[in-house]
Design a protein around this motif. Structure first.
Motif, PDB file in Angstrom:
ATOM      1  N   ASP A  27       0.827  -1.206   0.000  1.00 24.21           N
ATOM      2  CA  ASP A  27       0.000   0.000   0.000  1.00 24.21           C
ATOM      3  C   ASP A  27       0.861   1.256   0.000  1.00 24.21           C
ATOM      4  O   ASP A  27       0.493   2.279  -0.570  1.00 24.21           O
ATOM      5  CB  ASP A  27      -0.934   0.019   1.214  1.00 24.21           C
ATOM      6  CG  ASP A  27      -2.060  -0.994   1.059  1.00 24.21           C
ATOM      7  OD1 ASP A  27      -1.858  -2.146   1.457  1.00 24.21           O
ATOM      8  OD2 ASP A  27      -3.116  -0.637   0.513  1.00 24.21           O
ATOM      9  N   CYS A  28       1.984   1.180   0.697  1.00 16.13           N
ATOM     10  CA  CYS A  28       2.924   2.299   0.764  1.00 16.13           C
ATOM     11  C   CYS A  28       4.338   1.775   0.546  1.00 16.13           C
ATOM     12  O   CYS A  28       4.614   0.605   0.781  1.00 16.13           O
ATOM     13  CB  CYS A  28       2.885   2.951   2.155  1.00 16.13           C
ATOM     14  SG  CYS A  28       1.301   3.686   2.610  1.00 16.13           S
ATOM     15  N   ALA A  29       5.219   2.646   0.128  1.00 16.76           N
ATOM     16  CA  ALA A  29       6.649   2.347   0.208  1.00 16.76           C
ATOM     17  C   ALA A  29       7.110   2.671   1.620  1.00 16.76           C
ATOM     18  O   ALA A  29       6.546   3.544   2.286  1.00 16.76           O
ATOM     19  CB  ALA A  29       7.411   3.198  -0.794  1.00 16.76           C
ATOM     20  N   VAL A  30       8.109   1.949   2.088  1.00 17.48           N
ATOM     21  CA  VAL A  30       8.660   2.188   3.425  1.00 17.48           C
ATOM     22  C   VAL A  30      10.130   2.572   3.273  1.00 17.48           C
ATOM     23  O   VAL A  30      10.921   1.812   2.705  1.00 17.48           O
ATOM     24  CB  VAL A  30       8.522   0.945   4.335  1.00 17.48           C
ATOM     25  CG1 VAL A  30       9.031   1.264   5.733  1.00 17.48           C
ATOM     26  CG2 VAL A  30       7.071   0.471   4.395  1.00 17.48           C
ATOM     27  N   LEU A  31      10.465   3.761   3.743  1.00 19.40           N
ATOM     28  CA  LEU A  31      11.817   4.298   3.600  1.00 19.40           C
ATOM     29  C   LEU A  31      12.410   4.553   4.981  1.00 19.40           C
ATOM     30  O   LEU A  31      11.710   5.022   5.878  1.00 19.40           O
ATOM     31  CB  LEU A  31      11.784   5.616   2.823  1.00 19.40           C
ATOM     32  CG  LEU A  31      10.999   5.629   1.508  1.00 19.40           C
ATOM     33  CD1 LEU A  31      10.961   7.030   0.915  1.00 19.40           C
ATOM     34  CD2 LEU A  31      11.607   4.655   0.508  1.00 19.40           C
ATOM     35  N   GLY A 118       3.589   4.384  -6.723  1.00 23.77           N
ATOM     36  CA  GLY A 118       2.877   5.292  -7.596  1.00 23.77           C
ATOM     37  C   GLY A 118       1.538   4.741  -8.003  1.00 23.77           C
ATOM     38  O   GLY A 118       0.885   4.026  -7.250  1.00 23.77           O
TER      39      GLY A 118
ATOM     40  N   TRP B  39       9.591   6.216   7.119  1.00 24.73           N
ATOM     41  CA  TRP B  39       8.656   7.045   6.365  1.00 24.73           C
ATOM     42  C   TRP B  39       7.906   6.193   5.379  1.00 24.73           C
ATOM     43  O   TRP B  39       8.487   5.405   4.653  1.00 24.73           O
ATOM     44  CB  TRP B  39       9.404   8.165   5.640  1.00 24.73           C
ATOM     45  CG  TRP B  39       9.649   9.302   6.551  1.00 24.73           C
ATOM     46  CD1 TRP B  39      10.644   9.392   7.470  1.00 24.73           C
ATOM     47  CD2 TRP B  39       8.871  10.496   6.668  1.00 24.73           C
ATOM     48  NE1 TRP B  39      10.534  10.574   8.153  1.00 24.73           N
ATOM     49  CE2 TRP B  39       9.457  11.266   7.685  1.00 24.73           C
ATOM     50  CE3 TRP B  39       7.745  10.988   6.014  1.00 24.73           C
ATOM     51  CZ2 TRP B  39       8.943  12.510   8.060  1.00 24.73           C
ATOM     52  CZ3 TRP B  39       7.236  12.223   6.389  1.00 24.73           C
ATOM     53  CH2 TRP B  39       7.837  12.969   7.408  1.00 24.73           C
ATOM     54  N   LEU B  40       6.601   6.395   5.343  1.00 26.20           N
ATOM     55  CA  LEU B  40       5.763   5.694   4.376  1.00 26.20           C
ATOM     56  C   LEU B  40       5.251   6.689   3.351  1.00 26.20           C
ATOM     57  O   LEU B  40       4.887   7.816   3.698  1.00 26.20           O
ATOM     58  CB  LEU B  40       4.604   4.991   5.078  1.00 26.20           C
ATOM     59  CG  LEU B  40       5.052   3.668   5.721  1.00 26.20           C
ATOM     60  CD1 LEU B  40       5.787   3.932   7.015  1.00 26.20           C
ATOM     61  CD2 LEU B  40       3.904   2.722   5.907  1.00 26.20           C
ATOM     62  N   VAL B  41       5.234   6.245   2.109  1.00 31.54           N
ATOM     63  CA  VAL B  41       4.879   7.116   0.995  1.00 31.54           C
ATOM     64  C   VAL B  41       3.872   6.411   0.106  1.00 31.54           C
ATOM     65  O   VAL B  41       4.049   5.224  -0.187  1.00 31.54           O
ATOM     66  CB  VAL B  41       6.137   7.433   0.152  1.00 31.54           C
ATOM     67  CG1 VAL B  41       5.762   8.277  -1.050  1.00 31.54           C
ATOM     68  CG2 VAL B  41       7.192   8.126   0.985  1.00 31.54           C
ATOM     69  N   SER B  42       2.846   7.115  -0.305  1.00 33.40           N
ATOM     70  CA  SER B  42       1.914   6.559  -1.278  1.00 33.40           C
ATOM     71  C   SER B  42       1.392   7.672  -2.162  1.00 33.40           C
ATOM     72  O   SER B  42       1.280   8.815  -1.742  1.00 33.40           O
ATOM     73  CB  SER B  42       0.756   5.860  -0.567  1.00 33.40           C
ATOM     74  OG  SER B  42      -0.074   5.227  -1.526  1.00 33.40           O
ATOM     75  N   SER B  43       1.066   7.332  -3.397  1.00 27.65           N
ATOM     76  CA  SER B  43       0.665   8.327  -4.395  1.00 27.65           C
ATOM     77  C   SER B  43      -0.526   7.798  -5.180  1.00 27.65           C
ATOM     78  O   SER B  43      -0.509   6.655  -5.629  1.00 27.65           O
ATOM     79  CB  SER B  43       1.864   8.559  -5.330  1.00 27.65           C
ATOM     80  OG  SER B  43       1.713   9.731  -6.063  1.00 27.65           O
ATOM     81  N   PHE B 132       2.608  11.287   3.084  1.00 31.83           N
ATOM     82  CA  PHE B 132       3.744  10.817   3.871  1.00 31.83           C
ATOM     83  C   PHE B 132       3.262  10.501   5.269  1.00 31.83           C
ATOM     84  O   PHE B 132       2.557  11.312   5.880  1.00 31.83           O
ATOM     85  CB  PHE B 132       4.827  11.889   3.938  1.00 31.83           C
ATOM     86  CG  PHE B 132       5.092  12.458   2.592  1.00 31.83           C
ATOM     87  CD1 PHE B 132       5.816  11.745   1.670  1.00 31.83           C
ATOM     88  CD2 PHE B 132       4.531  13.668   2.216  1.00 31.83           C
ATOM     89  CE1 PHE B 132       5.998  12.238   0.388  1.00 31.83           C
ATOM     90  CE2 PHE B 132       4.709  14.175   0.942  1.00 31.83           C
ATOM     91  CZ  PHE B 132       5.455  13.452   0.024  1.00 31.83           C
TER      92      PHE B 132
END
Lengths: 321, 321
Positions: A27-31, A118, B39-43, B132
């Protein structure tokens, strides 16, 4: 081909990138940020007819879509880390997708960054990239740090070239084939000044990347910093193609061309040697083009120091130039 | 009104948000992560006719554009922190912009998050939001953690409602006015399950938000986790509107409706009480709808345990349903 096959075929790649714990597929990228760093974020949307022409090669479009975002990180002196891509496509066009992905990933690989997520959907062609970069705490170069007495610089020698190419496409200008190829490269394959931005950390007091035209974008620095500037319009670096144009065209294109992706930045006069070392370290030319002053506003002068009229307008996406 | 006036009027707001060091107005936003966090990111990109109808109220569209992104953070158990907005507009329509901003910021304020940057340009209407969020290191809920023996749950009682509304708009279904208003709210004002996602951290073994239909999105958990599941199609929670539909419609809408933004998640059978406490703490109902098994694939059964044919298709943005 459906949405998930499309992502798997063109955008999902194996291999770990440091700091990316989960990439595409959740669902999200984890950085994971580094210790003692801040995260920088920027997002740009590209629309056909506004930011690129339908004639552009897909690989060049993939390059440019990422390049204009990396240029924002460069202006802040950030190390690029990752990006997301949201893409609306009228239909699944495999030639377009393969070329676009190739151009985009070639630039991503050159900067060691990963596509981490994305979206893809059907709709009028639209490309939205969001980039993430990192700086040690407090070291981002902002628009607000210019001080009276600072020197004013611009990177590279491409200012105005992209606009020359656009004017050829518009039919208002004609150029010999080789000259056109050269300025078309500037328009379609801008090189984000990431290495210069990194080298300027701790030296530059402010910076911005030139996307809407030098004079207009410099205006953002002046307003955010509460200062003014005098700029020598004839000191702007010029490509051989632009240098061959009449003086009025040279000034207009250099000052208000747009789509340049060079960095405009300021640094104290005491840092001139440090600026030159940063330029050498990043293999990027920089040219001193003016001076920051306490008096608000932008004053243009010619090579002889004579005032020039300021009737330039920077590119606005809601006005037709 | 030009691009910068538009941003200043509708999208730039005063006030500091913790963790946001620089917001709108520089080349990049600058964010400071907490200590020991990821950090989680989604678009997500929303296109007219695909993700919303031209009839939608601008305020509801602003809400939904952010909600579908927050839903991705919810599925990972992340605390929302900030977002960027890239917006292509055919023209500057002040009524649209004022409504859109109001709906978007009302939801942003409810979650204490800031708009930190983005882009505006002219083009066919397109909304791209990138969110974020933050989790303590290693605590993101991923799609890959489901294990045989885990219970399978879904949140809320809106599964299928958005699809009912869409079918009314398409003219394939008709509903009394009050029922239509109710399912239209589900379609246009989805409530991201952020509080539930946070409460499930350390309890749920996997989760995903339902955007393309329950069966299809559950499939992503099953594949990423290398497991299968048996799902009781008649155990799905239903709104009063959906409950009044024939059994075939109930199953189809609940299993493959799409645009639901409920969470599907798994948890060990030993965690049933913990799951209920998480549901109560977040004021969100959760319903147990099946079980994770070692055998790959999804098996549907009815209330009596009889196998149902699996001929559902989830929503694909490159296929016309």
């Amino acid at each position: 081909m459906g949405e998930f096959d499309l992502i798997a075929r063109y955008f999902q790649r194996d291999g770990q990138v440091p700091g990316v714990d989960v990439g595409i597929g959740d669902d999200c990228a984890v950085l994971t940020p580094g210790t003692g760093t801040q995260w920088l974020v920027s997002s740009d949307m590209l629309v056909e007819g506004r930011h690129f022409l339908s004639t552009v090669e897909p690989a060049r479009l993939g390059h440019k879509a990422l390049a204009v975002n990396l240029s924002d990180l460069a202006a802040c002196g950030a190390t690029p880390r990752a990006f997301t891509l949201a893409l609306a496509l009228p239909r699944v066009d495999e030639r377009f997708l393969a070329g676009f992905a190739q151009g985009m990933f070639a630039l991503a690989d050159a900067h060691g960054i990963a596509l981490v997520g994305g979206d893809t959907t059907q709709g009028p062609l639209n490309i939205c990239i969001t980039v993430f970069g990192e700086v040690p705490n407090g070291q981002a170069i902002l628009r607000s740090g210019a001080r009276p007495g600072d020197d004013l610089y611009v990177s590279g020698t491409t200012l105005g070239d992209a606009r020359l190419a656009l004017e050829v496409f518009r039919g208002t200008l004609s150029l010999p084939g080789e000259q056109f190829d050269s300025v078309r490269r500037a328009m379609e394959l801008p090189q984000p000044r990431v290495a210069l931005g990194l080298a300027l950390r701790g030296i530059a007091t402010s910076a911005i990347d030139v996307s809407d035209g030098l004079a207009g974008d410099l205006g953002h620095i002046l307003r955010r910093s509460g200062v003014g500037a005098t700029l020598d319009a004839d000191a702007l670096p010029k490509s051989a193609v632009l240098a061959a144009q009449p003086v009025e065209v040279r000034r207009e294109m250099g000052l208000a061309g747009g789509d340049d992706y060079e960095l405009v930045f300021t640094a104290p006069a005491s840092a001139r040697e440090a600026v030159q070392r940063a330029a050498e370290a990043s293999a990027t030319t920089v040219t001193r083009i003016g001076r920051i002053e306490a008096e608000p506003g932008l004053r243009l002068v010619d090579a002889g120091g004579q005032a020039l009229p300021l009737r330039l307008q920077s590119f606005d996406h809601f006005k037709t130039p």
